[in-house]
Design an enzyme around this catalytic site. Structure first.
Site, short mmCIF file in Angstrom:
data_model
loop_
_atom_site.label_atom_id
_atom_site.label_comp_id
_atom_site.label_asym_id
_atom_site.label_seq_id
_atom_site.Cartn_x
_atom_site.Cartn_y
_atom_site.Cartn_z
N LYS A 295 0.82 -1.22 0.00
CA LYS A 295 0.00 0.00 0.00
C LYS A 295 0.85 1.26 0.00
CE LYS A 295 -3.74 2.14 2.71
NZ LYS A 295 -4.60 1.99 3.91
N HIS B 94 -8.72 23.99 -9.47
CA HIS B 94 -9.40 25.10 -8.81
C HIS B 94 -10.07 24.61 -7.54
CE1 HIS B 94 -11.85 28.90 -8.58
NE2 HIS B 94 -10.67 29.35 -8.90
N LEU C 276 -23.94 23.66 -14.57
CA LEU C 276 -23.59 24.39 -13.36
C LEU C 276 -22.10 24.31 -13.08
CD1 LEU C 276 -26.53 23.59 -10.92
CD2 LEU C 276 -26.25 25.53 -12.47
N HIS C 277 -21.38 23.55 -13.87
CA HIS C 277 -19.93 23.45 -13.72
C HIS C 277 -19.28 23.81 -15.06
CE1 HIS C 277 -16.14 22.48 -12.11
NE2 HIS C 277 -16.08 21.20 -12.42
N TYR D 112 -21.15 35.13 -15.22
CA TYR D 112 -21.08 36.10 -14.12
C TYR D 112 -21.37 35.41 -12.80
CZ TYR D 112 -20.99 39.53 -17.81
OH TYR D 112 -20.62 40.24 -18.92
N HIS E 31 -19.90 33.51 -9.06
CA HIS E 31 -19.11 32.31 -8.79
C HIS E 31 -19.59 31.73 -7.46
CE1 HIS E 31 -15.61 29.71 -8.00
NE2 HIS E 31 -15.37 29.79 -9.28
N ASN F 266 -16.83 35.87 -14.52
CA ASN F 266 -15.98 34.74 -14.14
C ASN F 266 -15.27 34.21 -15.38
OD1 ASN F 266 -17.69 32.79 -15.48
ND2 ASN F 266 -19.07 32.92 -13.73
N ASP G 217 -15.65 31.65 -17.11
CA ASP G 217 -16.50 31.07 -18.15
C ASP G 217 -16.95 32.10 -19.18
OD1 ASP G 217 -16.29 28.66 -16.83
OD2 ASP G 217 -18.17 28.92 -15.73
N ARG H 25 -16.59 8.64 3.14
CA ARG H 25 -17.80 7.97 3.66
C ARG H 25 -18.53 8.87 4.64
NH1 ARG H 25 -22.07 6.36 4.27
NH2 ARG H 25 -22.83 4.21 4.41
#
Length: 454
Positions: free
Chosen positions: A174, A249, A283-284, A328, A330, A390, A392, A437
């Protein structure tokens, strides 16, 4: 460009990325164990009903090795994006931060020496050829399948090649599994752009023969070669800019999806696929193409130089129709997105291709509306917490102006997000971060718990 005070290591000592991670790992493991054992019961944040009802928004509960976020933006190992734009080295002949240098920094928290950057880039170039079965699978996909869906399927097809899975099957300890995760991550850095260029070539170039890669070039240049744009230096620079800017981000939807999948020891290829699935949502990252479509429609309706009154009327019609004005605000930031500044600088210093007059008009419109729309939103959507543009608002539009069809843009951006997501994946395996979890809770349980405390 490189600040000598930020990089005092002997430039003759050329480390591999694996060596550099190895050197950092003991101190990070020591801190991880200390926090887990000595401070396990120390409070970090008072969780409220609002945090739960708001899907964990604002709740500082996602351990992240490569960056930290707050309302002011994001810092990478304590440095802002603006600082890194100055400190990180460029590739030969480029004005943009090298994506490979940004990756090295995310993994190691150190600035690569020139020799390390060259060695790292050469190692990646040597990995760039795709397995024949992945090429065959990609070429066999129907051209009418959206590009993002093609990429999701191709990433799944890479899973049988996972060195991480192979190590699990062979019983690797591991504590050493991160090394095999790193091998997949390094392959992914170049395989994902190569798959992207293959999807593009099949869909938009009729499956034309792919030019041979340049073993002395960086990822962005080899990507451009495979896109049929080997001589388009502006496009190559744009790709370098975007990939360096969008690698990470913090724990947003796509990054959280990759963290969640990876915490179950899902292999890196399927983990990247989960991130892209989340990224398609409007939305992303899907907001990138939504913003592009909105700006194209506005340009068609108003032209490149509308009056402020015409812009306000257009925005108000959108709001009255129940639409969101994309580009616009964030979910986290409360000011201007720091990723916008280098994109604006690129627009100001690089001409839009003559073959894209509509793209040039759209960018002129955005430059105008970005100073008008925030005030319109303040007056008409007062509950909105951030009215500033923003990233985008420009990301997809600049890509489109430089010749990319709307359907491929998200996949080009996903190349970068996959790179950053895998840096976090490798560190999660190295630190031994457990499977996610959280407890589920019903609204009735929340109400009962809240009443008991009042």
């Amino acid at each position: 460009m490189m600040n000598s005070t930020e990089n005092t290591r002997n430039t003759a000592e050329v480390q591999t990325l694996c060596n550099a991670i190895e050197a950092r790992l003991p101190s990070r493991l020591k801190l991880f164990v200390k926090l887990s054992k000595e401070y396990a019961n120390a409070p970090v944040h008072t969780m409220t009903v609002g945090n739960v009802m708001g899907s964990m928004r604002g709740l500082p509960c996602m351990l992240w090795e490569i960056s930290g976020t707050d309302k002011a933006g994001i810092t990478y190992h304590g440095k802002s994006l603006r600082e890194l734009q100055t400190l990180l080295p460029r590739w030969r002949g480029s004005e943009q931060v090298s994506p490979e240098a940004m990756l090295w920094y995310l993994y190691t928290a150190t600035m690569p020496t020139r020799a390390e950057l060259e060695h790292f880039t050469a190692d990646l170039a040597a990995r760039a050829e795709l397995p024949a079965d992945v090429e065959e699978f990609c070429d066999g996909l129907s051209r009418d399948i959206p590009c993002a869906l093609q990429m999701i399927m191709c990433l799944a097809r890479c899973s049988p090649h996972s060195k991480f899975n192979g190590a699990l099957l062979s019983g690797v300890p591991k504590t050493q599994i991160w090394r095999h995760a790193l091998e997949d991550a390094l392959d992914g850095i170049v395989w994902v752009p190569m798959i992207t260029s293959r999807i593009y070539n099949n869909k938009y170039r009729g499956g034309a023969s792919l030019a041979p890669l340049d073993p002395s070039a960086d990822i962005a240049q080899n990507f451009a070669i495979r896109m049929g744009r080997a001589e388009d230096t502006d496009f190559i620079e744009l790709i370098r800019l975007y990939w360096a800017l969008h690698m990470d981000h913090g724990a947003n939807a796509s990054a959280h999806s990759m963290r969640l999948s990876g915490s179950a020891w899902t292999d890196p290829w399927l983990t990247m696929s989960s991130g892209l699935i989340s990224g398609t949502g409007i939305l992303h990252a899907g907001a990138i193409t939504q913003s592009l479509r909105y700006n194209k429609a506005m340009t068609a309706a108003l032209g490149a130089d509308p009056t402020p009154e015409a812009v306000e009327a257009y925005i108000c019609r959108s709001l009255e129709g129940g639409q969101v004005v994309p580009g616009y605000g964030h979910a986290l930031l409360r000011g201007v997105d720091p990723r916008l500044e280098p994109i604006v600088r690129f627009i100001q210093t690089h001409d839009v291709p003559a073959a894209s007059p509509d793209g040039g008009a759209m960018l002129r419109l955005i430059a105008r509306t970005s100073t008008i729309v925030p005030d319109v939103l303040r007056r008409h959507v007062p509950k909105m917490k951030n009215h500033a543009p923003n990233v985008d608002s420009l990301s997809g539009c600049v890509m489109h102006a430089h010749g990319l069809d709307i359907d491929i843009i998200l996949v080009v951006m996903a190349c970068s997000r996959g790179m950053g997501g895998m840096a976090q994946y490798v560190w999660d395996r190295a630190l031994g971060v457990p499977i996610e979890r959280p407890l589920s809770i019903t609204m009735e349980q929340i109400l009962d718990s809240t009443k008991a405390k009042l």
